[in-house]
Every structure is written in C-alpha cells, then in structure tokens.
Design an enzyme around this catalytic site. Structure first.
Site, PDB file in Angstrom:
ATOM      1  N   PHE A  39       0.588  -1.056   0.013  1.00  9.69           N
ATOM      2  CA  PHE A  39      -0.083   0.140  -0.087  1.00  9.69           C
ATOM      3  C   PHE A  39       0.903   1.305  -0.074  1.00  9.69           C
ATOM      4  O   PHE A  39       1.567   1.574   0.970  1.00  9.69           O
ATOM      5  CB  PHE A  39      -0.874   0.030   1.279  1.00  9.69           C
ATOM      6  CG  PHE A  39      -2.038   1.232   1.146  1.00  9.69           C
ATOM      7  CD1 PHE A  39      -3.163   1.114   0.201  1.00  9.69           C
ATOM      8  CD2 PHE A  39      -1.574   2.355   1.659  1.00  9.69           C
ATOM      9  CE1 PHE A  39      -4.054   2.257   0.047  1.00  9.69           C
ATOM     10  CE2 PHE A  39      -2.331   3.423   1.580  1.00  9.69           C
ATOM     11  CZ  PHE A  39      -3.568   3.371   0.868  1.00  9.69           C
TER      12      PHE A  39
ATOM     13  N   ASP B   6       9.833   2.856   1.483  1.00  6.05           N
ATOM     14  CA  ASP B   6       8.612   3.662   1.650  1.00  6.05           C
ATOM     15  C   ASP B   6       8.171   3.540   3.258  1.00  6.05           C
ATOM     16  O   ASP B   6       7.761   2.595   4.150  1.00  6.05           O
ATOM     17  CB  ASP B   6       7.296   3.076   0.954  1.00  6.05           C
ATOM     18  CG  ASP B   6       6.037   3.916   1.537  1.00  6.05           C
ATOM     19  OD1 ASP B   6       6.116   4.698   2.433  1.00  6.05           O
ATOM     20  OD2 ASP B   6       5.104   3.804   0.725  1.00  6.05           O
TER      21      ASP B   6
ATOM     22  N   LYS C  94       3.473  11.484   6.874  1.00  4.73           N
ATOM     23  CA  LYS C  94       2.682  11.314   8.306  1.00  4.73           C
ATOM     24  C   LYS C  94       2.841  11.918   9.327  1.00  4.73           C
ATOM     25  O   LYS C  94       2.981  13.075   9.437  1.00  4.73           O
ATOM     26  CB  LYS C  94       2.150   9.750   8.262  1.00  4.73           C
ATOM     27  CG  LYS C  94       1.398   9.149   7.049  1.00  4.73           C
ATOM     28  CD  LYS C  94       0.814   7.570   7.483  1.00  4.73           C
ATOM     29  CE  LYS C  94       0.108   7.013   6.425  1.00  4.73           C
ATOM     30  NZ  LYS C  94      -1.160   7.836   6.235  1.00  4.73           N
TER      31      LYS C  94
END
Length: 402
Positions: A141, A226, A255
């Site tokens: 994801f 990532d 984030k």
C-alpha cells in the site's frame, strides 16, 4: 436525533462514500484521547495511521505552528523562505542523506519517487527511453493515485480505475528469489515498505531487507524505502530499516513528519539521485511551505533526542508481550509488528475486524480493521503505560478473555 446521529447523517448525505468511518464524531483531542460531540472520551489506538505519533495537540508542535502562522504560511517555491534551508538540511541529516525534495502527502512522495527513479534510470543508468521498470511487492500500500493503484494487488484499491500505468513488476513480499528473477537491465528501482502496514502490519522474514539491499547494490538498482507509516519513531527506531542495519538509497517520509498538524512529506536521498531534477521538471505549490517546514523542524528536533524511539521500543515490548498472551484459545490467532505497532488477527468466529472495532468503540477504544478479521493497533507514542493497559483490558473484555 442525537448530535452524533445528526452529524453522521449530514456527512453521509453530502460527502462521497469513499470511507466507512466508525460511528463516532470527534470534537476535540489531547494526547492519546479524543472526545466526541457528546462529551464521551475515547482512547486513540490508531494515531491517524501514524500521522499522530506525537499525540493530539502536542504543545511543542502547536506552539511551532502558531508562531509560524503569525509570520508567513506560504510563498510557493517561486521564492525562498527562511525555514526551507533549515528543514532540508536537518531532515537530510536525520536520514544521513544529502538532499530533500518536499511534497505534501505520502502518495505525492511515492509519485515523486517513481519519477525520480525513472529519470535516474534514463540519465544515469542508461536505460533506453520508456523502458524503465520498478519492482514492487504484492499486498503493498503506497497510496491511491492512478499510477500507484496500477501496481496494487488489492481489488478494492485497484478495481475500475484502468487503464493502468505500465512499468511495474509485482513480486511476492519477502521472497528474495522472486525479486532476483524479476530484475533485468531495465530495472531502475525496488520500492518496498519495510513493514507492510495496510496489509496487516506484516514484518518480512529476517534477512530479507538486507538481502534486498545487497541485491540492489549488485545490480545497480535503487532501493526505495516507503517509511511513510513505519518511520519516525513508530517501530522503536527512527526508521524501521534500522532494525535490520539497512540504509536505502531513498527514504519516503510523510504522516508523522507533519505532526498531525499539517500534511508534510518528503523524498530524501543522495545528491546524485535527486540531482537529476532541473528547474520546472517537478514541483508542488504547497510543498515545503513555511508552515509545514516549521512544524516538521520541531518534529525533527523531537526525534533527535531519541526519547520517542526509546518510548516506542519499551512500550512496544510491553504491548507485544500482552498481546502474545491472547494468542490461542480461539480468540487471537496471530500477532505481528514491531514497536508500538501491531496487527492482530482475531479468530473469524468472533467477528470481522469491523465488528471487533465497533465493539471496542462501545468500550471507548478506537482501532481500525483491515483485511477480514485483522485489527491494527498503533497508539500515539506519548501514550502512558496505564492508558495502554486500560485499552488492552477493553480488548480482553471484547474478546471475553479473563
């Protein structure tokens, strides 16, 4: 109707149904706790998918944002501003890298990494134009843009969005042999999550990530990590890759970098790799804006002390020890994760992940389900041990464990 019911009905009537939120309407929050429109308090064990690593309304981050709000919030990259150089310098130092390319969201960072890898492949590696390939892992994801869902294996993320962007090869996560066999002279990068969050907090087999690093070096291929969810303290280290002693060619961050205050993301790499860009070839109006840089600089300062990484490691050990005691007996099947991050596979007979999340909501605990009967637990790193234990007690209640 109650205030909660009114707000939910209005949202369902006037917003696209691309999310299925739990039936709670948050009005305020502090630390690891959120309060709804009717004054009920809930323990947050999701932390905005790690965007809130430092808790809701962290005073240091709020003060940094307020101070910057009174000065300047946006210049666009048409001009320099006085927070930009410090942000790039200090983030590069935190990552032991040389250059930073700031964006806003995690998906933008991934898109930027794809463009960077392709451009590096053509200009530096010498791959024929239009032939660059990037290898990714199944169950990944990385975001929801058209290009990113083109290399997703999740039908919910991918279905009905074709035609899909070419140039990606999908191999099983954790399988070095498959990765090696997929590589060709036109492979420019391997893009991986060190821990797959959305897939259920999947930790790869020991030795896999060092193997990826060795293989990519051997084949002159970029290793892109990532760390948008796994990075910046979540796993008990600044970066999840540190647990394996691995340094990639490129970090993707987001984030927690914005402290839960503003969206901030970044691609961090070497001068050779990010140096492929020339003026006008890539950009973002809001990327690296003064407000974002001010908040992110405070995040970097907080991480430099090591306090939050240490806290995540210690509380994470406690979390996994307590969750491990639930495994077996027809309640919890498996627990995975690292630091203050866990994927918990509930026995399907007890309900779906959504149903378990709703039962925990009734107990004033907020978590998020994923893939069947799995729930994810990722509290803010500022949570107290007492509050964490309270939340775990509520989970035992929901699972009917003494």
């Amino acid at each position: 109707m109650s205030a909660t019911e009114t707000a939910i009905a209005s949202a369902e009537a006037h917003s696209a149904h691309n999310y299925h939120p739990l039936p709670v309407v948050v009005a305020s929050a502090e630390g690891a706790w959120m309060t709804d429109v009717e004054g009920r308090r809930y323990l947050d064990l999701l932390a905005g998918y790690s965007a809130l690593n430092f808790g809701h309304g962290n005073p240091r981050l709020i003060d940094a944002a307020k101070a910057q709000l009174e000065r300047v919030t946006l210049t666009s990259r048409a001009f320099h501003h006085d927070r930009f150089a410090d942000f790039c310098t200090q983030l590069a130092e935190l990552c032991s890298m040389e250059m930073v390319l700031p964006m806003n969201t995690g998906a933008e960072a991934v898109e930027t990494a794809v463009k960077t890898a392709r451009k590096w492949g053509y200009r530096v590696k010498g791959v024929p134009d239009g032939m660059a390939k990037i290898i990714v892992a199944s169950d990944n994801f990385h975001g929801r843009t058209t290009t990113i869902v083109s290399f997703s294996t999740d039908p919910e993320a991918r279905a009905d969005y074709g035609p899909y962007t070419p140039g990606f090869e999908i191999v099983p996560y954790g399988d070095l042999t498959a990765l090696r066999e997929a590589m060709t002279e036109n492979t420019v990068a391997v893009l991986l999550e060190p821990i797959q969050g959305e897939a259920g907090v999947l930790v790869p087999p020991a030795g896999y990530l060092p193997g990826v690093r060795e293989l990519t070096r051997e084949r002159n291929v970029l290793f892109i990590a990532d760390e948008i969810q796994s990075g910046l303290g979540r796993t008990g280290k600044t970066f999840a890759l540190e647990h394996e002693g691995v340094v990639p060619d490129m970090y993707l961050l987001g984030k927690a970098l914005g402290g839960g205050v503003v969206p901030v993301s970044a691609v961090v790499s070497s001068a050779e790799i990010l140096g492929v860009f020339r003026p006008g070839e890539h950009g973002s109006t809001f990327g690296g804006n003064p407000l974002a840089c001010a908040v992110a600089l405070e995040v970097i300062a907080m991480l430099r002390t090591g306090e939050f990484q240490e806290r995540a490691a210690e509380l994470g050990d406690h979390l996994h020890r307590e969750l491990g005691l639930l495994v077996g007996g027809g309640t919890v099947e498996t627990v995975r994760g690292r630091g203050l991050w866990a994927g918990v596979d509930i026995a399907p007979a007890l309900g779906t992940g959504r149903e378990i999340s709703e039962r925990l909501l009734a107990e004033r605990v907020l978590v998020k389900d994923t893939h069947g009967s799995t729930i994810r637990i990722a509290p803010p790193l500022v949570i107290s041990k007492e509050d964490l234990d309270w939340g775990l007690d509520r989970l035992r209640t929901v699972l009917s464990v003494p």
